[in-house]
Scaffold this active site. Structure first.
Site, PDB file in Angstrom:
ATOM      1  N   ASP A  24       0.850  -1.198   0.000  1.00 22.42           N
ATOM      2  CA  ASP A  24       0.000   0.000   0.000  1.00 22.42           C
ATOM      3  C   ASP A  24       0.884   1.246   0.000  1.00 22.42           C
ATOM      4  O   ASP A  24       1.743   1.392   0.876  1.00 22.42           O
ATOM      5  CB  ASP A  24      -0.885  -0.045   1.260  1.00 22.42           C
ATOM      6  CG  ASP A  24      -1.701   1.221   1.425  1.00 22.42           C
ATOM      7  OD1 ASP A  24      -1.934   1.914   0.417  1.00 22.42           O
ATOM      8  OD2 ASP A  24      -2.106   1.516   2.576  1.00 22.42           O
ATOM      9  N   ASP A  28      -4.211   3.789   2.822  1.00 20.85           N
ATOM     10  CA  ASP A  28      -5.623   3.436   3.038  1.00 20.85           C
ATOM     11  C   ASP A  28      -5.801   1.971   3.454  1.00 20.85           C
ATOM     12  O   ASP A  28      -6.922   1.489   3.590  1.00 20.85           O
ATOM     13  CB  ASP A  28      -6.485   3.765   1.805  1.00 20.85           C
ATOM     14  CG  ASP A  28      -6.136   2.890   0.593  1.00 20.85           C
ATOM     15  OD1 ASP A  28      -5.169   2.087   0.676  1.00 20.85           O
ATOM     16  OD2 ASP A  28      -6.820   3.010  -0.436  1.00 20.85           O
ATOM     17  N   ASP A  32      -1.794  -1.148  -3.780  1.00 27.81           N
ATOM     18  CA  ASP A  32      -2.099  -0.381  -4.989  1.00 27.81           C
ATOM     19  C   ASP A  32      -0.909  -0.394  -5.954  1.00 27.81           C
ATOM     20  O   ASP A  32       0.150  -0.955  -5.653  1.00 27.81           O
ATOM     21  CB  ASP A  32      -2.492   1.053  -4.603  1.00 27.81           C
ATOM     22  CG  ASP A  32      -1.503   1.668  -3.627  1.00 27.81           C
ATOM     23  OD1 ASP A  32      -0.289   1.405  -3.764  1.00 27.81           O
ATOM     24  OD2 ASP A  32      -1.929   2.400  -2.703  1.00 27.81           O
ATOM     25  N   ASP A 101      -4.878  -9.612 -15.885  1.00 28.44           N
ATOM     26  CA  ASP A 101      -5.933 -10.587 -15.665  1.00 28.44           C
ATOM     27  C   ASP A 101      -7.081 -10.246 -16.606  1.00 28.44           C
ATOM     28  O   ASP A 101      -7.483  -9.084 -16.698  1.00 28.44           O
ATOM     29  CB  ASP A 101      -6.407 -10.518 -14.204  1.00 28.44           C
ATOM     30  CG  ASP A 101      -6.669 -11.890 -13.618  1.00 28.44           C
ATOM     31  OD1 ASP A 101      -7.517 -12.606 -14.176  1.00 28.44           O
ATOM     32  OD2 ASP A 101      -6.035 -12.232 -12.603  1.00 28.44           O
ATOM     33  N   ASP A 209      -9.223 -15.602 -16.712  1.00 28.74           N
ATOM     34  CA  ASP A 209     -10.032 -16.088 -15.600  1.00 28.74           C
ATOM     35  C   ASP A 209     -11.107 -17.081 -16.080  1.00 28.74           C
ATOM     36  O   ASP A 209     -11.848 -16.786 -17.020  1.00 28.74           O
ATOM     37  CB  ASP A 209     -10.714 -14.864 -14.962  1.00 28.74           C
ATOM     38  CG  ASP A 209     -11.324 -15.140 -13.625  1.00 28.74           C
ATOM     39  OD1 ASP A 209     -10.586 -15.427 -12.682  1.00 28.74           O
ATOM     40  OD2 ASP A 209     -12.577 -15.049 -13.519  1.00 28.74           O
ATOM     41  N   GLU A 272      -7.051 -20.036 -17.120  1.00 22.26           N
ATOM     42  CA  GLU A 272      -7.444 -20.710 -15.873  1.00 22.26           C
ATOM     43  C   GLU A 272      -8.622 -21.629 -16.200  1.00 22.26           C
ATOM     44  O   GLU A 272      -9.647 -21.174 -16.701  1.00 22.26           O
ATOM     45  CB  GLU A 272      -7.862 -19.688 -14.815  1.00 22.26           C
ATOM     46  CG  GLU A 272      -8.094 -20.342 -13.464  1.00 22.26           C
ATOM     47  CD  GLU A 272      -9.071 -19.617 -12.563  1.00 22.26           C
ATOM     48  OE1 GLU A 272      -9.022 -19.832 -11.351  1.00 22.26           O
ATOM     49  OE2 GLU A 272      -9.922 -18.853 -13.062  1.00 22.26           O
ATOM     50  N   HIS A 344      -4.137 -16.716  -5.256  1.00 25.59           N
ATOM     51  CA  HIS A 344      -5.061 -15.948  -4.403  1.00 25.59           C
ATOM     52  C   HIS A 344      -6.350 -16.711  -4.090  1.00 25.59           C
ATOM     53  O   HIS A 344      -7.180 -16.202  -3.339  1.00 25.59           O
ATOM     54  CB  HIS A 344      -5.392 -14.627  -5.097  1.00 25.59           C
ATOM     55  CG  HIS A 344      -6.158 -14.845  -6.376  1.00 25.59           C
ATOM     56  ND1 HIS A 344      -5.591 -15.421  -7.490  1.00 25.59           N
ATOM     57  CD2 HIS A 344      -7.457 -14.616  -6.692  1.00 25.59           C
ATOM     58  CE1 HIS A 344      -6.502 -15.529  -8.440  1.00 25.59           C
ATOM     59  NE2 HIS A 344      -7.649 -15.043  -7.979  1.00 25.59           N
ATOM     60  N   ASP A 345      -6.531 -17.883  -4.677  1.00 27.88           N
ATOM     61  CA  ASP A 345      -7.739 -18.681  -4.412  1.00 27.88           C
ATOM     62  C   ASP A 345      -7.474 -19.885  -3.524  1.00 27.88           C
ATOM     63  O   ASP A 345      -8.385 -20.679  -3.268  1.00 27.88           O
ATOM     64  CB  ASP A 345      -8.325 -19.208  -5.734  1.00 27.88           C
ATOM     65  CG  ASP A 345      -8.871 -18.098  -6.612  1.00 27.88           C
ATOM     66  OD1 ASP A 345      -9.325 -17.076  -6.071  1.00 27.88           O
ATOM     67  OD2 ASP A 345      -8.838 -18.265  -7.845  1.00 27.88           O
TER      68      ASP A 345
END
Ligand code: GLC
Length: 569
Positions: A24, A28, A32, A101, A209, A272, A344-345
């Site tokens: 970050d 926040d 990013d 992605d 995806d 994917e 990330h899954d």
């Protein structure tokens, strides 16, 4: 793949950034693009070739950006198009490439295409999505009136009623992720135009995806078919109607022609594909068919699942070998494998396939890395894996943020499952395990943010962080650096033929790689007991060490979680 003209990505390693959790830059609490730009030295230091960036497009963030409301911009949460351009330039200046992605099975329900499509039954974009009336003989909203019985990947039915028009729309994932209708040529052309726009901007390819879900098995009269009932629910399994559907190869070949064919090499596409078989993957990745360069298959990340991912089963190493072995053999003469442990899954690899107890965490993380990176295929490193990040000690439901996890909890508990039992599975399998902030240093927010992180930082960052490992030659990070360099330097690692050894051994995972007159033997002990290496693999006696993850006390014995890469003479 012709051995005399290997594609550039056969010797490449890809690094995945999940931007929300990487770094970050504005305080926040959410990662990013400024954060990515600030940490590029980390990637250079590792030596990776390609960065795959999970979605940064404008999005209501119902599924952390996998619900896109504008394909051609950057969400202010993550930064701006100018920063994305800066990232492309900075990566190219460092000799790296950028994969974006591509999420085109569905959009967000807030995408202007869907807003238009929903506006009336006669909208010119009505047919861009899957709208259907209630089941014959039933009224809109009646229980079971959904057009098919399919269960969503994120729990509940795949159909949501739009009360204004009295029709349902299809969403294989969350209700905020309506599926695009790829049968409509206008949809396909709009997607291809968007992809060309990104390539013209300088991106080097796409991670696509759930791309094997874009073709649905639809009858000539528009009817979609029910799937076999799922025991214990009122829903059915629709995957037969949307996994590797009837037109999937046609669509991907068309996409290739329309988007990639005229461009010179140097690009990369990875699809994917949940549920893809070896046989299908051969077709998808056969260069002669020009569809995609490689696919993500899901077999090995399903070996510890029962009826669903929440139904935990012990993982048998023998099953893992059998699965990887079949994929290596199946894509040996045609096509190409992508290699991954987590993303990330998925939960963190060291906690799931390794042993994250203090005594074995470093050794199992480096052992797993060695095993994967020595296979034939393109390895993917998921952020934090290179420092041995582990699952998070989640306690209560309030600790979770992921839509899949939260939907599952609500559905499972309302269906009568014991709440504590549901939580046990969430702690082990929730995608949030892979989404906690990257641990850069030992400061209170692990150097990830100056604000409050959107998901809690793992308390183990005091010990497990990148800063601490950077200058430690025995660290997980240092080992990843060596593995990545090995693929760059050794043609046998990139291209050598793979042969599985000791397929029936429960703890030693061993294989050979050979190219021309060069041959490597890789032996990994996936357990806590020492293993008699020379007894199991006598050829190891005369071999020389190329790379190991532990100092060797006794050459004849593989220590717990030890991995050795040996050159055979
Ligand atoms: C893919 C993504 C996952 C997302 C889903 C729906 O599986 O990797 O994060 O939730 O597709 O887009």
């Amino acid at each position: 793949m012709a051995a005399d003209q290997p594609a550039w990505w056969t010797s490449a390693v890809v690094y995945q950034i999940y931007p929300r959790s990487f770094m970050d830059s504005d305080g926040d609490g959410i990662g990013d693009l400024g954060g990515v730009l600030a940490r590029l030295d980390h990637l250079t230091d590792l030596g990776v070739d390609v960065l795959w960036l999970s979605p940064v497009y404008p999005s209501p963030q119902a599924d952390n950006g996998y619900d896109i409301s504008d394909y051609q911009d950057i969400d202010p949460l993550f930064g701006s198009l100018t920063q994305l351009d800066e990232l492309i330039a900075a990566l190219h200046a460092r000799g790296m490439k950028l994969l974006m992605d591509l999420v085109v099975n569905h959009t967000s329900d807030e995408h202007p295409w869907f807003v238009e499509s929903r506006s009336s039954r006669t909208s010119p974009k009505r047919d861009w999505y899957w709208w259907r009336p209630p089941r014959p003989g039933m009224a809109a909203g009646d229980p079971g009136a959904e057009p098919t019985n399919w269960q969503s990947h994120f729990s509940g039915p795949t159909w949501t009623l739009d009360p204004e028009s009295g029709e349902y729309y299809l969403h294989l994932f969350d209700r905020k992720q309506p599926d695009l209708n790829w049968e409509n040529p206008e949809v396909r052309q709009a997607v291809y135009a968007m992809m060309r726009w990104w390539l013209d901007r300088g991106v080097d390819g796409f991670r696509m995806d759930v791309i094997n879900m874009i073709s649905k098995d639809v009858a000539a009269d528009g009817h979609l078919h029910d799937g076999p009932p799922i025991p214990g629910t009122s829903l059915g399994d629709g995957s037969g109607s949307f996994l590797n559907g009837p037109r999937i190869h046609e669509f991907l070949a068309e996409m290739h022609r329309e988007v990639f064919a005229e461009r010179n090499g140097g690009l990369l596409t990875v699809g994917e594909m949940p549920g893809v078989t070896v046989e299908e993957a051969r077709l998808f990745t056969d260069p002669a068919r020009a569809e995609v360069d490689m696919v993500f298959q899901f077999e090995h990340v399903g070996l510890d699942h029962g009826a669903s991912k929440w139904d935990l089963r012990p993982l048998k190493m023998r099953d893992l070998k059998a699965s990887f072995g079949r994929w290596q053999a199946g894509l040996a003469d045609v096509g190409w494998n992508s290699l991954y442990w987590d993303n990330h899954d998925q939960p963190r690899a060291v906690s799931r396939f390794g042993d994250d107890s203090p005594a074995f965490r470093r050794n199992s993380a480096t052992c797993l890395a060695t095993l994967l990176h020595l296979h034939r295929g393109t390895p993917y490193v998921y952020q934090g894996q290179e420092i041995g990040m582990a699952n998070h000690p989640f306690r209560t439901l309030d600790d979770f943020a992921d839509v899949e996890s939260l939907n599952h909890y609500v559905h499972a508990v309302s269906a009568g499952e014991d709440a504590e039992h549901v939580l046990v599975a969430l702690r082990r399998m929730s995608r949030d395990n892979g989404r906690t902030p990257v641990q850069w240093d030992a400061s209170p927010s692990a150097g990830f943010t100056t604000g409050t992180p959107w998901l809690p930082v793992n308390p183990d960052h005091l010990e497990w962080n990148a800063e601490r490992q950077r200058t430690d030659d025995t660290s997980v990070l240092a080992h990843y650096r060596r593995l990545i360099a090995l693929r760059h330097e050794e043609p046998v690692v990139a291209l050598g033929a793979f042969a599985m050894l000791l397929p029936d051994h429960d703890e030693v995972y061993a294989f050979s790689r050979s190219l021309n007159d060069d041959a490597l033997l890789v032996a990994c002990n996936l357990g806590r007991r020492p293993q008699p290496l020379f007894e199991l693999l006598p050829q190891a006696k005369d071999a020389s060490l190329v790379l190991g993850n532990l100092p060797i006390d006794e050459a004849a014995v593989l220590a717990p979680w030890e991995a050795r890469v040996l050159r055979l003479r």
